[in-house]
Design a protein around this motif. Structure first.
Motif, PDB file in Angstrom:
ATOM      1  N   THR A 172      49.333  54.770  36.529  1.00  0.00           N
ATOM      2  CA  THR A 172      50.438  53.807  36.576  1.00  0.00           C
ATOM      3  C   THR A 172      51.266  54.011  37.848  1.00  0.00           C
ATOM      4  N   HIS A 173      51.370  55.254  38.272  1.00  0.00           N
ATOM      5  CA  HIS A 173      52.059  55.544  39.540  1.00  0.00           C
ATOM      6  C   HIS A 173      51.313  54.878  40.698  1.00  0.00           C
ATOM      7  N   MET A 174      49.995  54.965  40.690  1.00  0.00           N
ATOM      8  CA  MET A 174      49.209  54.376  41.779  1.00  0.00           C
ATOM      9  C   MET A 174      49.349  52.852  41.788  1.00  0.00           C
ATOM     10  N   LEU A 205      45.050  53.311  45.790  1.00  0.00           N
ATOM     11  CA  LEU A 205      44.076  54.417  45.849  1.00  0.00           C
ATOM     12  C   LEU A 205      44.686  55.723  46.349  1.00  0.00           C
ATOM     13  N   HIS A 206      45.955  55.732  46.717  1.00  0.00           N
ATOM     14  CA  HIS A 206      46.458  56.845  47.532  1.00  0.00           C
ATOM     15  C   HIS A 206      46.322  58.216  46.875  1.00  0.00           C
ATOM     16  N   ASP A 207      46.410  58.290  45.554  1.00  0.00           N
ATOM     17  CA  ASP A 207      46.337  59.601  44.889  1.00  0.00           C
ATOM     18  C   ASP A 207      44.987  59.843  44.226  1.00  0.00           C
ATOM     19  N   LEU A 208      43.964  59.170  44.720  1.00  0.00           N
ATOM     20  CA  LEU A 208      42.633  59.341  44.138  1.00  0.00           C
ATOM     21  C   LEU A 208      42.232  60.815  44.082  1.00  0.00           C
ATOM     22  N   GLY A 209      42.648  61.579  45.083  1.00  0.00           N
ATOM     23  CA  GLY A 209      42.270  62.995  45.148  1.00  0.00           C
ATOM     24  C   GLY A 209      42.887  63.846  44.055  1.00  0.00           C
ATOM     25  N   LYS A 210      43.782  63.259  43.255  1.00  0.00           N
ATOM     26  CA  LYS A 210      44.379  64.038  42.155  1.00  0.00           C
ATOM     27  C   LYS A 210      43.441  64.165  40.966  1.00  0.00           C
ATOM     28  N   ARG A 211      42.320  63.458  41.037  1.00  0.00           N
ATOM     29  CA  ARG A 211      41.359  63.582  39.948  1.00  0.00           C
ATOM     30  C   ARG A 211      40.994  65.052  39.780  1.00  0.00           C
ATOM     31  N   ASP A 259      47.315  60.734  54.617  1.00  0.00           N
ATOM     32  CA  ASP A 259      48.556  61.120  55.310  1.00  0.00           C
ATOM     33  C   ASP A 259      49.842  60.761  54.571  1.00  0.00           C
ATOM     34  N   HIS A 260      49.758  60.391  53.292  1.00  0.00           N
ATOM     35  CA  HIS A 260      50.993  59.937  52.651  1.00  0.00           C
ATOM     36  C   HIS A 260      51.949  61.080  52.319  1.00  0.00           C
ATOM     37  N   HIS A 261      51.529  62.341  52.521  1.00  0.00           N
ATOM     38  CA  HIS A 261      52.466  63.459  52.342  1.00  0.00           C
ATOM     39  C   HIS A 261      52.816  64.119  53.672  1.00  0.00           C
ATOM     40  N   VAL A 288      57.316  54.671  49.730  1.00  0.00           N
ATOM     41  CA  VAL A 288      57.136  54.057  48.412  1.00  0.00           C
ATOM     42  C   VAL A 288      56.683  55.103  47.394  1.00  0.00           C
ATOM     43  N   ASP A 289      55.800  55.990  47.823  1.00  0.00           N
ATOM     44  CA  ASP A 289      55.276  57.033  46.934  1.00  0.00           C
ATOM     45  C   ASP A 289      56.415  57.900  46.401  1.00  0.00           C
ATOM     46  N   THR A 290      57.266  58.355  47.296  1.00  0.00           N
ATOM     47  CA  THR A 290      58.350  59.245  46.877  1.00  0.00           C
ATOM     48  C   THR A 290      59.363  58.485  46.012  1.00  0.00           C
TER      49      THR A 290
HETATM   50 FE   LIG Z   1      51.583  59.555  44.801  1.00  0.00          FE
END
Ligand SMILES: [Fe+2]
Ligand SMILES: [Fe+2]
Length: 482
Positions: A172-174, A205-211, A259-261, A288-290
């Protein structure tokens, strides 16, 4: 026995003669299905059966919520469609969402909720099917659909940004970051529809790596251990590495994912880039993410008002965030909040009472607080603990999808069997259907009456003729009265 099957590659089915074209199948998450008459045949895999999918249900036959629940109970997560049908499947989903977007009989906030839920399912498909390109294409297509919606009805599109969330699921965050990145890109570069679509895709898709990162770490209160922090810091590069294998992903999307972090002062991660080393689209995503991470509630704290969140972000402008981009985002959010303050006010979207208030007067089954994910619906991924209870309450329909003996406004008996911050499960002799809206009235002994607006999200008919239902609490102001 049916088993859950996680396909890593498309399955190929050689024809008996060996001369026919090879049939290929694409797994589709069960979560993607609503009740419908099938326009394409569905296939399934059985343990001990053929190693390739076999026909589950022919096109033209109905697929119901009962079918879906039964499959979930059997441990099935995916059905299959033939690969050449996937484009049609995606088109149907987009058409269904577009109909929802245009449905004037629903409040804008309610339409937005339905669309966000569907988008979250699409992202879930990407997360649970690594290496599959079809779910990634579906996300790209919804990005382009967003562009057309924004042109069609800017006001309704703005409602897709949820500014008072009581949950922080990664998916939902994504979704919210995808919507926010689209809105912000449109504001920064008006008229550039390609950039708008790419910004949505990158945000989605930005947090896909959190899987694979445990939710306990993602939602942990307080300081992470060094090992946990190292795990979290890997997610931007992990997402980039996975998506960069897909040639259809634009470079701008990859930049947003990796690069979003990163921060203008070079103190971000994973690479400590600074200044112009961080692309504008990635800087946009960082804001936007933060913003979304702070506004959404966590298990250990409530939601933060968006204007308060903006104040917090401004403390970090220049060092943490691009000051110009943050200014544009601030103006945009302030405009949305001014237009409809209620959608941004966590106080107008009250969380259900904490389970502790109920624990003090009874879990009569002597069961401890249940953190395992519920009782009747053991396959749920619930964020909040559910507490087993046995309490009577009253239900009162606000909206019904079907006509029942018990009409809107009439009260009926329910037995609440578990209860948490996000919802509850009930058993009732009164028929009800998915997406019905109701008020649930609890009267704990010695405590004031508790009223919660709830949506029916699952229904199952019991052998005794009664109904078991999963309810999700919703904000009163989003309730649609038919
Ligand atoms: Fe995020
Ligand atoms: Fe992230």
């Amino acid at each position: 026995m049916v088993v859950a099957y996680r396909a890593r590659r498309m399955s190929r089915v050689p024809s008996p003669s060996g001369e026919q074209p090879i049939r290929r199948f694409v797994p589709v998450s069960l979560a993607s299905f609503d009740e419908r008459v099938l326009e394409m045949s569905l296939y399934i895999r059985y343990e001990g059966g053929p190693s390739l999918p076999t026909l589950y249900r022919d096109a033209g036959l109905p697929f119901t919520e009962d079918d879906r629940v039964r499959l979930v109970e059997q441990g099935v997560k995916f059905l299959y469609i033939e690969a050449h049908h996937h484009a049609a499947f995606r088109r149907q989903m987009n058409e269904r969402l577009t109909r929802t977007f245009r449905d004037e009989s629903l409040a804008a906030a309610e339409r937005a909720r339905i669309i966000r839920d569907s988008c979250a399912k699409m992202i879930e498909d990407v997360m649970v099917l690594p290496g599959e390109s079809a779910p990634v294409v579906a996300v790209a297509e919804i990005g382009r659909t967003f562009v057309s919606w924004a042109h069609e009805n800017e006001h309704a599109f703005g409602y897709l940004l949820d500014m008072s969330r009581h949950d922080f699921y990664t998916t939902t965050h994504m979704v919210n970051v995808g919507v926010g990145c689209g809105l912000l890109a449109r504001e920064l570069f008006p008229g550039d529809d390609d950039l708008f679509a790419v910004a949505v895709q990158g945000g989605l898709l930005h947090d896909l790596g959190k899987r694979g990162i445990p939710v306990e770490i993602l939602n942990k209160e307080g300081r992470l251990t060094d090992i946990e922090w190292a795990q979290v810091r890997r997610h931007p590069q992990a997402g980039y590495d996975e998506l960069s294998k897909n040639a259809s992903i634009p470079q701008a999307v990859l930049a947003m994912v990796r690069d979003h972090h990163e921060r203008p002062d070079g103190k971000g991660y994973p690479h400590g880039l600074s200044g112009s080393g961080v692309t504008p689209i990635a800087r946009l995503c960082a804001v936007v993410d933060t913003f979304d991470a702070i506004t959404a509630a966590r298990p250990y704290r409530g939601a933060t008002h968006p204007l308060e969140t903006l104040r917090m972000l401004r403390d970090g402008q220049g060092a943490h965030f691009d000051a110009d981009i943050l200014n544009v985002w601030s103006s945009l959010v302030e405009r949305l909040v001014k237009h409809d303050p209620s959608r941004a006010d966590p106080g107008s979207n009250p969380a259900p009472p904490a389970p502790l208030a109920l624990r003090s007067w009874r879990p009569p089954c002597d069961a401890p607080a249940d953190d395992r994910g519920g009782t009747l619906w053991g396959h749920d991924k619930r964020q909040f603990a559910r507490h087993l209870v046995q309490m009577t309450a009253k239900g009162e329909f606000i909206h019904q999808g079907k006509t029942y003996d018990v009409g809107i406004g009439e009260r009926f008996n329910v037995l609440v069997v578990d209860f948490g911050r996000g919802g509850c499960q009930i058993v009732t002799p009164t028929p009800l259907a998915r997406d019905d809206l109701m008020t649930v009235v609890f009267t704990p002994p010695g405590q004031p009456e508790i009223r919660r607006t709830a949506r029916v999200v699952r229904v199952r008919k019991g052998r005794d003729g009664g109904w078991s239902a999963g309810l999700c609490f919703v904000a009163d102001h989003t309730a649609k009265v038919a």
